[in-house]
Design a protein around this motif. Sequence first.
Motif, PDB file in Angstrom:
ATOM      1  N   UNK A  23       0.839  -1.207   0.000  1.00  0.00           N
ATOM      2  CA  UNK A  23       0.000   0.000   0.000  1.00  0.00           C
ATOM      3  C   UNK A  23       0.874   1.259   0.000  1.00  0.00           C
ATOM      4  N   UNK A  24       1.941   1.232   0.814  1.00  0.00           N
ATOM      5  CA  UNK A  24       2.843   2.378   0.882  1.00  0.00           C
ATOM      6  C   UNK A  24       3.535   2.611  -0.464  1.00  0.00           C
ATOM      7  N   UNK A  25       3.915   1.512  -1.146  1.00  0.00           N
ATOM      8  CA  UNK A  25       4.584   1.638  -2.442  1.00  0.00           C
ATOM      9  C   UNK A  25       3.639   2.204  -3.502  1.00  0.00           C
ATOM     10  N   UNK A  26       2.394   1.716  -3.521  1.00  0.00           N
ATOM     11  CA  UNK A  26       1.407   2.220  -4.481  1.00  0.00           C
ATOM     12  C   UNK A  26       1.134   3.705  -4.248  1.00  0.00           C
ATOM     13  N   UNK A  27       0.971   4.092  -2.988  1.00  0.00           N
ATOM     14  CA  UNK A  27       0.727   5.497  -2.661  1.00  0.00           C
ATOM     15  C   UNK A  27       1.925   6.367  -3.036  1.00  0.00           C
ATOM     16  N   UNK A  28       3.122   5.831  -2.831  1.00  0.00           N
ATOM     17  CA  UNK A  28       4.326   6.591  -3.172  1.00  0.00           C
ATOM     18  C   UNK A  28       4.416   6.814  -4.683  1.00  0.00           C
ATOM     19  N   UNK A  61       4.255  10.351  -6.525  1.00  0.00           N
ATOM     20  CA  UNK A  61       5.343  10.733  -7.430  1.00  0.00           C
ATOM     21  C   UNK A  61       4.789  11.155  -8.791  1.00  0.00           C
ATOM     22  N   UNK A  62       3.738  10.439  -9.257  1.00  0.00           N
ATOM     23  CA  UNK A  62       3.118  10.790 -10.547  1.00  0.00           C
ATOM     24  C   UNK A  62       2.441  12.159 -10.462  1.00  0.00           C
ATOM     25  N   UNK A  63       1.753  12.408  -9.340  1.00  0.00           N
ATOM     26  CA  UNK A  63       1.075  13.710  -9.178  1.00  0.00           C
ATOM     27  C   UNK A  63       2.091  14.849  -9.152  1.00  0.00           C
ATOM     28  N   UNK A  64       3.174  14.660  -8.472  1.00  0.00           N
ATOM     29  CA  UNK A  64       4.161  15.740  -8.338  1.00  0.00           C
ATOM     30  C   UNK A  64       4.961  15.957  -9.624  1.00  0.00           C
ATOM     31  N   UNK A  65       5.288  14.852 -10.324  1.00  0.00           N
ATOM     32  CA  UNK A  65       6.186  14.994 -11.478  1.00  0.00           C
ATOM     33  C   UNK A  65       5.481  14.912 -12.829  1.00  0.00           C
ATOM     34  N   UNK A  66       4.259  14.378 -12.809  1.00  0.00           N
ATOM     35  CA  UNK A  66       3.485  14.204 -14.048  1.00  0.00           C
ATOM     36  C   UNK A  66       4.229  13.322 -15.054  1.00  0.00           C
ATOM     37  N   UNK A  67       4.994  12.376 -14.563  1.00  0.00           N
ATOM     38  CA  UNK A  67       5.710  11.455 -15.435  1.00  0.00           C
ATOM     39  C   UNK A  67       4.906  10.162 -15.566  1.00  0.00           C
TER      40      UNK A  67
END
Length: 347
Positions: A8-13, A17-23
């Motif tokens: 769960x922690x990995x999925x949330x991370x 990361x996608x929200x912050x970097x849009x990658x």
Amino acid sequence: MRKRIAYIALILALLMFYVWTNRKMSFFACAFLVGILLISTLINQWNVKKVKIRYDIDVTASGNFIVIDVENNSVFPINHIESVIRLENIVFDTSDTKKVMLSVAGKSREQFRLPIMSKYCGRVDLRVERCLVYDWMDLAYRSVEAAKEGFYYEYPVEKYQHIETIKDGVSEGEETTYKNVVGNDISEILQIREYRRGDTIKNIHWKLTAKSGKILVKELNTPNDNSIMVIFDYADKEEREVNNGIITAVSNISSELMKDRRGHTLYRMNTVKDLVEERNIEEPEEYDAALHEILDTEARSSVRKTADYVMDNNSFKKYAKIIYVCPKTMYGETGIEDLEHCVVVQV
């Protein structure tokens, strides 16, 4: 649980990361992980329907074993089966819990043997607390109904430190002692009474049984047939080592008497019913039955002792010799120890 939290922690991370970097790479990585977990869970749902698990007890000369039989009819392997097994000794109210991890390939059947041994003698019941089948990622699990429930007997070990104590006492003065035993005439019938559990069928009075419709037995007492009484009393429930020693001593003494072809009567306290029971032991089958009766009931002291019962009912007068097994702390409490023909074994 730790793996679940980590996933769960990995999925949330990855999502953060996608929200912050849009990658897109982080989004694809998150989707891939979720997909793998979902597929693993679905396959596990299928595996659970195709697996059969059975627990059994195997008693061999080399030891006792829990046998876990796993049959996987699915094409997919099962990497993680968790079993929590509880072994309960009903005589001493002790238990031992074992956690077993198993895996089995697809379309296969495997047996796993787990050696077991109880610290104390007695009947040991097998109980399966839970049986869980996990998916490959250890994220989800399903409980499996398994064939279970079984038991085995942990028998007393052979210790002969008490045998020598009773040997001389039993043999000493046999001829003179037998003369004082009521019913020493082999043809004399002391009384006719109803059959009780433990009576030998040899003493059934068949004619009177046929007339009365009840099973009646002849109560005899002869030098060569049941002229020895073996009785014992337990210590407090918490004194497990002492009570284990008492059961061991009684078992060894009775076994030794059987080897010498000496019939005897065992008096014991049935701690379930709080009732004194007696069993005639003349054949190996009767010895086995008596031993199993002891190993099937809890070992603890009672308000009224077996020796008190024997003294109050004058049962001791029917026997040439008495062997009394008791805790050292109980010695001298009942007065049976003062009888001339009584041999006391203290544990």
